[in-house]
Design an enzyme around this catalytic site. Sequence first.
Site, PDB file in Angstrom:
ATOM      1  N   LYS A 170     -27.068  -0.123 -28.594  1.00  0.00           N
ATOM      2  CA  LYS A 170     -27.116  -1.338 -27.774  1.00  0.00           C
ATOM      3  C   LYS A 170     -26.732  -1.047 -26.316  1.00  0.00           C
ATOM      4  O   LYS A 170     -27.367  -1.540 -25.376  1.00  0.00           O
ATOM      5  CB  LYS A 170     -26.181  -2.382 -28.384  1.00  0.00           C
ATOM      6  CG  LYS A 170     -25.957  -3.626 -27.558  1.00  0.00           C
ATOM      7  CD  LYS A 170     -27.223  -4.456 -27.380  1.00  0.00           C
ATOM      8  CE  LYS A 170     -26.923  -5.736 -26.604  1.00  0.00           C
ATOM      9  NZ  LYS A 170     -28.149  -6.426 -26.182  1.00  0.00           N
ATOM     10  N   LYS A 238     -20.378  -6.238 -17.555  1.00  0.00           N
ATOM     11  CA  LYS A 238     -19.610  -5.621 -18.653  1.00  0.00           C
ATOM     12  C   LYS A 238     -20.438  -4.542 -19.337  1.00  0.00           C
ATOM     13  O   LYS A 238     -19.971  -3.436 -19.573  1.00  0.00           O
ATOM     14  CB  LYS A 238     -19.214  -6.721 -19.645  1.00  0.00           C
ATOM     15  CG  LYS A 238     -18.461  -6.285 -20.852  1.00  0.00           C
ATOM     16  CD  LYS A 238     -19.165  -6.406 -22.184  1.00  0.00           C
ATOM     17  CE  LYS A 238     -20.013  -7.575 -22.499  1.00  0.00           C
ATOM     18  NZ  LYS A 238     -20.651  -7.588 -23.802  1.00  0.00           N
TER      19      LYS A 238
HETATM   20  P1  NAD Z   1     -20.852 -16.758 -24.418  1.00  0.00           P
HETATM   21  O1  NAD Z   1     -19.766 -16.579 -23.432  1.00  0.00           O
HETATM   22  O2  NAD Z   1     -21.877 -17.823 -24.202  1.00  0.00           O
HETATM   23  O3  NAD Z   1     -20.238 -17.032 -25.880  1.00  0.00           O
HETATM   24  C1  NAD Z   1     -19.043 -16.495 -26.330  1.00  0.00           C
HETATM   25  C2  NAD Z   1     -18.302 -17.566 -27.111  1.00  0.00           C
HETATM   26  O4  NAD Z   1     -17.078 -16.995 -27.555  1.00  0.00           O
HETATM   27  C3  NAD Z   1     -17.944 -18.793 -26.264  1.00  0.00           C
HETATM   28  O5  NAD Z   1     -18.321 -19.975 -26.941  1.00  0.00           O
HETATM   29  C4  NAD Z   1     -16.425 -18.688 -26.098  1.00  0.00           C
HETATM   30  O6  NAD Z   1     -15.779 -19.948 -26.021  1.00  0.00           O
HETATM   31  C5  NAD Z   1     -16.047 -17.937 -27.357  1.00  0.00           C
HETATM   32  N1  NAD Z   1     -14.770 -17.204 -27.239  1.00  0.00           N
HETATM   33  C6  NAD Z   1     -14.345 -16.435 -26.213  1.00  0.00           C
HETATM   34  N2  NAD Z   1     -13.145 -15.903 -26.490  1.00  0.00           N
HETATM   35  C7  NAD Z   1     -12.822 -16.355 -27.734  1.00  0.00           C
HETATM   36  C8  NAD Z   1     -11.706 -16.167 -28.577  1.00  0.00           C
HETATM   37  N3  NAD Z   1     -10.665 -15.420 -28.195  1.00  0.00           N
HETATM   38  N4  NAD Z   1     -11.705 -16.794 -29.781  1.00  0.00           N
HETATM   39  C9  NAD Z   1     -12.747 -17.564 -30.178  1.00  0.00           C
HETATM   40  N5  NAD Z   1     -13.824 -17.787 -29.415  1.00  0.00           N
HETATM   41  C10 NAD Z   1     -13.865 -17.180 -28.213  1.00  0.00           C
HETATM   42  O7  NAD Z   1     -21.563 -15.341 -24.588  1.00  0.00           O
HETATM   43  P2  NAD Z   1     -22.978 -15.020 -25.276  1.00  0.00           P
HETATM   44  O8  NAD Z   1     -24.023 -14.987 -24.226  1.00  0.00           O
HETATM   45  O9  NAD Z   1     -23.146 -15.884 -26.481  1.00  0.00           O
HETATM   46  O10 NAD Z   1     -22.741 -13.511 -25.717  1.00  0.00           O
HETATM   47  C11 NAD Z   1     -21.924 -13.161 -26.836  1.00  0.00           C
HETATM   48  C12 NAD Z   1     -21.997 -11.646 -27.038  1.00  0.00           C
HETATM   49  O11 NAD Z   1     -23.357 -11.270 -27.305  1.00  0.00           O
HETATM   50  C13 NAD Z   1     -21.574 -10.831 -25.799  1.00  0.00           C
HETATM   51  O12 NAD Z   1     -20.908  -9.668 -26.213  1.00  0.00           O
HETATM   52  C14 NAD Z   1     -22.892 -10.503 -25.125  1.00  0.00           C
HETATM   53  O13 NAD Z   1     -22.799  -9.338 -24.331  1.00  0.00           O
HETATM   54  C15 NAD Z   1     -23.805 -10.330 -26.314  1.00  0.00           C
HETATM   55  N6  NAD Z   1     -25.220 -10.626 -26.079  1.00  0.00           N
HETATM   56  C16 NAD Z   1     -25.612 -11.684 -25.317  1.00  0.00           C
HETATM   57  C17 NAD Z   1     -26.981 -11.933 -25.121  1.00  0.00           C
HETATM   58  C18 NAD Z   1     -27.471 -13.109 -24.303  1.00  0.00           C
HETATM   59  O14 NAD Z   1     -28.676 -13.154 -23.999  1.00  0.00           O
HETATM   60  N7  NAD Z   1     -26.648 -14.087 -23.942  1.00  0.00           N
HETATM   61  C19 NAD Z   1     -27.940 -11.094 -25.731  1.00  0.00           C
HETATM   62  C20 NAD Z   1     -27.494 -10.034 -26.525  1.00  0.00           C
HETATM   63  C21 NAD Z   1     -26.141  -9.793 -26.695  1.00  0.00           C
END
Ligand code: NAD
Length: 298
Positions: A170, A238
């Site tokens: 990834k 990140k």
């Molecule tokens: P996001 O910030 O929208 O979602 C993360 C969620 O985690 C939020 O709802 C937040 O409130 C919650 N959170 C944060 N800290 C927390 C804790 N300590 N306890 C419980 N909940 C907590 O991020 P995202 O875009 O959904 O991405 C999530 C992961 O997936 C990341 O690692 C990102 O790099 C990866 N990712 C994102 C995408 C994308 O297109 N957005 C694509 C592939 C991978």
Amino acid sequence: MRIGFIGVGFMGRHMARNLLNGGHELTLFDIRKGSAEELLAMGAQWADSPRAVAEACGVVFTSLPRPQDVEEVATGEGGILSGAAPGSVVFDLSTTDPETISRIAAQAEARGVSVLDAPVSGGTVGAEDGTLCIMVGGDREAYDRYESTLALIGNQVMYCGPLGSGAICKITNNFIGLSLGVLLAEAFTLGVKAGAPPETLFDAISRSTGSTRSMQGMPNGLFAGNFEPGFQLDLAAKDVGLATEMARRLHVPLELGNIVQQRYIEGQNRGWGRLAAGAVAQLQEERAGVQVRSQPDG
Ligand code: NAD
């Protein structure tokens, strides 16, 4: 089967919905309860901590922003490992590094819990459609046991090898995609300043050797001046950082990668961290003195 899900943000909410729609019961936690409203209305149950999620479920998925969030949720006070029964399995769908997942897995192993890295690719559209690629590393038996469950989240589930292998794949993938984002900004400012409309460039390149999937979001993104996330610039910074850190540890020179990282850091300093990762292109637009925007009709 009752499944635990922690972190229902831009990605997690769609993945959790697909598990619900696949006929499973869900127990959820997120530090922002508001993020879970739609899922709770669909019948998911709320739990007050990661520990409570793990107590209720034999398998738990996490989708959290940064490696330190994953580690805290898994191993911190009130974390998953404090509630998980022996034999439970945790799949981390977040983009993290092999070291973080290995530290978590070592603590988990002592409790008889399997932890696997299972980062995803395909963006929020892939999450919504269930067409993500899921790159899994870790215990093969646990992977086989839950492969059909993972397939509800992504129709391209792949076993990559031992623990950390999913994270390595990834990080390498996102290093390519995010570097292309910076390169595409340079290329399109050049083409537009030379006189070609963005759509003409897009159509020509789509049929040519420069075509890349990273370009597909440009018409609704940069061309429209639309930087609504999706995938936040903070998370892109990140991910490029995970690549450059991994490279430093392994003594792999990443000359381009370090330049790319500086662009995303500069974007964060402009206050664009919560915008889409594509907002980084605005730095190049400023330097080039041109905007890559669709012209209104007429
Ligand atoms: P996001 O910030 O929208 O979602 C993360 C969620 O985690 C939020 O709802 C937040 O409130 C919650 N959170 C944060 N800290 C927390 C804790 N300590 N306890 C419980 N909940 C907590 O991020 P995202 O875009 O959904 O991405 C999530 C992961 O997936 C990341 O690692 C990102 O790099 C990866 N990712 C994102 C995408 C994308 O297109 N957005 C694509 C592939 C991978």
